[in-house]
Motif scaffolding. Structure first.
Motif, short mmCIF file in Angstrom:
data_model
loop_
_atom_site.label_atom_id
_atom_site.label_comp_id
_atom_site.label_asym_id
_atom_site.label_seq_id
_atom_site.Cartn_x
_atom_site.Cartn_y
_atom_site.Cartn_z
N GLU A 39 85.82 63.12 56.00
CA GLU A 39 86.59 63.78 55.47
C GLU A 39 87.34 64.72 56.94
O GLU A 39 87.68 63.78 58.09
CB GLU A 39 84.84 64.62 56.05
CG GLU A 39 84.60 64.30 57.27
CD GLU A 39 82.83 64.84 57.93
OE1 GLU A 39 82.08 64.72 56.41
OE2 GLU A 39 82.29 65.53 58.47
N ARG A 40 87.79 65.61 56.08
CA ARG A 40 88.47 66.31 57.19
C ARG A 40 88.52 67.85 57.32
O ARG A 40 87.74 68.51 56.67
CB ARG A 40 89.86 66.72 56.69
CG ARG A 40 90.40 65.12 56.30
CD ARG A 40 91.38 64.80 55.18
NE ARG A 40 90.73 65.09 54.27
CZ ARG A 40 91.61 65.34 52.61
NH1 ARG A 40 93.02 65.76 53.05
NH2 ARG A 40 91.56 65.72 51.65
N ARG A 41 89.29 68.82 57.84
CA ARG A 41 89.16 69.95 58.27
C ARG A 41 90.35 71.23 57.39
O ARG A 41 91.50 70.22 57.72
CB ARG A 41 88.49 70.64 59.77
CG ARG A 41 87.80 70.03 60.52
CD ARG A 41 86.27 70.15 59.96
NE ARG A 41 85.57 69.76 60.01
CZ ARG A 41 85.07 70.37 61.62
NH1 ARG A 41 85.03 71.36 62.34
NH2 ARG A 41 83.79 69.70 61.70
N PHE A 42 89.87 71.61 56.34
CA PHE A 42 91.11 72.60 56.59
C PHE A 42 90.85 73.82 56.63
O PHE A 42 90.01 74.43 57.45
CB PHE A 42 91.02 73.28 54.61
CG PHE A 42 91.35 71.82 54.00
CD1 PHE A 42 92.04 70.36 54.48
CD2 PHE A 42 91.92 72.18 52.82
CE1 PHE A 42 92.10 69.70 53.91
CE2 PHE A 42 91.47 70.79 51.76
CZ PHE A 42 92.50 69.53 51.74
N ALA A 43 91.92 74.35 57.08
CA ALA A 43 92.13 75.58 58.08
C ALA A 43 93.03 76.37 56.93
O ALA A 43 92.08 78.06 57.06
CB ALA A 43 93.99 75.94 58.90
N SER A 44 93.67 76.70 56.11
CA SER A 44 94.04 77.83 55.43
C SER A 44 93.63 77.59 53.68
O SER A 44 92.91 77.07 54.22
CB SER A 44 95.53 77.83 54.96
OG SER A 44 95.99 78.82 54.14
N PRO A 45 92.50 79.33 53.58
CA PRO A 45 93.45 80.42 53.67
C PRO A 45 92.88 81.41 55.36
O PRO A 45 92.72 82.35 55.41
CB PRO A 45 92.85 81.13 53.15
CG PRO A 45 91.71 80.66 52.46
CD PRO A 45 92.30 79.32 52.79
N ASP A 46 91.51 80.39 55.81
CA ASP A 46 91.02 80.68 56.65
C ASP A 46 91.21 81.73 57.99
O ASP A 46 91.50 82.66 58.18
CB ASP A 46 89.52 79.79 57.04
CG ASP A 46 88.75 79.73 55.46
OD1 ASP A 46 88.17 80.77 55.30
OD2 ASP A 46 88.81 78.24 55.54
N TYR A 47 92.78 80.47 58.55
CA TYR A 47 93.08 80.87 60.01
C TYR A 47 94.58 81.19 59.49
O TYR A 47 95.45 79.92 58.21
CB TYR A 47 92.89 79.47 60.77
CG TYR A 47 91.34 79.81 61.11
CD1 TYR A 47 90.96 80.36 62.36
CD2 TYR A 47 90.70 79.12 60.35
CE1 TYR A 47 90.06 80.96 62.92
CE2 TYR A 47 89.13 79.17 61.18
CZ TYR A 47 89.09 79.60 62.23
OH TYR A 47 87.58 79.64 62.50
N THR A 48 95.31 82.00 60.00
CA THR A 48 97.08 81.58 60.09
C THR A 48 97.16 80.23 61.18
O THR A 48 96.24 80.03 61.75
CB THR A 48 97.81 82.88 60.36
OG1 THR A 48 97.28 83.50 61.68
CG2 THR A 48 97.14 83.99 59.79
N SER A 49 98.04 79.87 60.86
CA SER A 49 98.89 79.03 61.73
C SER A 49 98.76 80.01 63.59
O SER A 49 97.92 79.04 64.96
CB SER A 49 99.63 79.02 62.22
OG SER A 49 100.45 77.64 60.89
#
Length: 332
Positions: A39-49
């Motif tokens: 498994e992994r983590r996804f940032a977008s769309p919850d967080y901008t860089s």
């Protein structure tokens, strides 16, 4: 004056993406190069860089009791910045309230965290700065919906790390970095074909960003990785006057499970003296080593006096970097 690594933290987005079958009709999908991640983590769309980076820095400041106004320099690496230009550094600075900090972007791809540590240490030892934050932000695979359809994307994750260096007991015993320009271009992030036509990323009508692998590139990349990283780790240890048997923990870049196992064997530092977070976080490019070191610190796997050996390479082998640390107790 010596530079001490005070702390390393990671900030992982809440969205967990589990991996399924590796087939999906992709002829390269079952290659060992793309295995080992559950498994992994996804940032977008919850967080901008910028938001991702700020959350990591805020966590670091809170844990170390450092006032944002006391940060002198933020060195950062980001994949991808929120705009083509400028980068996220000033946005992170403003969000965390580091009004007195200078900003510098460091980009040696997957070697960037180690390059950042070397740069931060040099600034501190020269007396130019006291409190330096080294930041990595990976907000990449979650922004590439077309690439996500391919099993080749399933080793990649998102996240951020922040590291504080300040005057204190020397942490970095030795470092080794070298560029191998002859390997340039083996790994490229570029637009996919559109109706069989390739257009560069600055051209109207270009395809979505992807990572274009071939079996030939994968094999060349593997050969480079297997020779460059263990050699760099050995050179760094020798420069520190140490050997493999002196190492308490080996942490390398984490492209896939095959690379991790073979690097450990060639370095002569196998479990339990090695640590990775590949299965739960995947490959975070420059963030892979600090994410894993932060995980080891959070789980009390590192104690004062431990010798840590670090090693990574970039872009199919156009750069290699290694570092030997002696971990110190956190600054009072």
């Amino acid at each position: 004056m010596s530079a001490q690594i005070i702390d390393v933290v990671n900030f992982l987005p809440e969205r967990v993406v589990a991996n399924g079958s590796q087939a999906d009709g992709d002829e390269l999908g079952n290659d060992p190069f793309f295995r080992g991640v559950a498994e992994r983590r996804f940032a977008s769309p919850d967080y901008t860089s910028a938001e991702l980076g700020a959350r990591a820095v805020e966590k670091l400041l809170g844990r170390t009791g450092t006032d944002a106004a006391d940060i002198d320099l933020i060195l950062y690496n980001c994949v991808f910045n929120d705009t083509f230009w400028p980068g996220i550094g000033p946005a992170v600075q403003a969000r965390v309230g580091a009004a007195n900090a200078a900003i510098m972007q460091v980009d040696t791809s997957c070697c960037s965290w180690l390059s950042g540590l070397r740069t931060a240490s040099a600034f501190i030892e020269s007396g130019q700065y006291r409190n330096v934050v080294v930041l990595t932000v990976t907000n990449f695979v979650s922004r590439l919906p077309e690439f996500q359809k391919s099993p080749r994307s399933r080793v990649l994750g998102d996240g951020a790390t922040a590291t504080l260096l300040a005057p204190g007991e020397r942490t970095i015993l030795s470092a080794y970095e070298r560029s191998h320009g002859e390997n340039y271009g083996l790994l490229r992030f570029e637009p996919d074909l559109v109706d069989g036509v390739f257009r560069d990323y600055w051209e109207r009508g270009c395809g979505p960003i992807t990572v274009n692998f071939t079996r030939e590139r994968i094999e060349a990349l593997r050969q480079n990785a297997m020779s460059l990283v263990p050699q760099a780790v050995a050179i760094s240890l020798e420069k520190a006057g140490l050997a493999a048997e002196d190492v308490s923990m080996l942490i390398t870049h984490q492209p896939n499970e095959e690379y991790l196992a073979e690097w450990r064997r060639r370095c002569g530092i196998e479990p339990p003296r090695a640590h990775d977070t590949l299965a739960k976080y995947g490959n975070l490019f420059a963030g892979s080593i600090p994410v894993t070191l932060a995980d080891a610190l959070d789980n009390s796997l590192v104690k004062p006096g431990d010798v840590l050996a670090l090693g990574t390479f970039s872009n199919g082998g156009d750069m290699v970097s290694a570092m030997t640390l002696r971990w110190s107790a956190a600054r009072a």
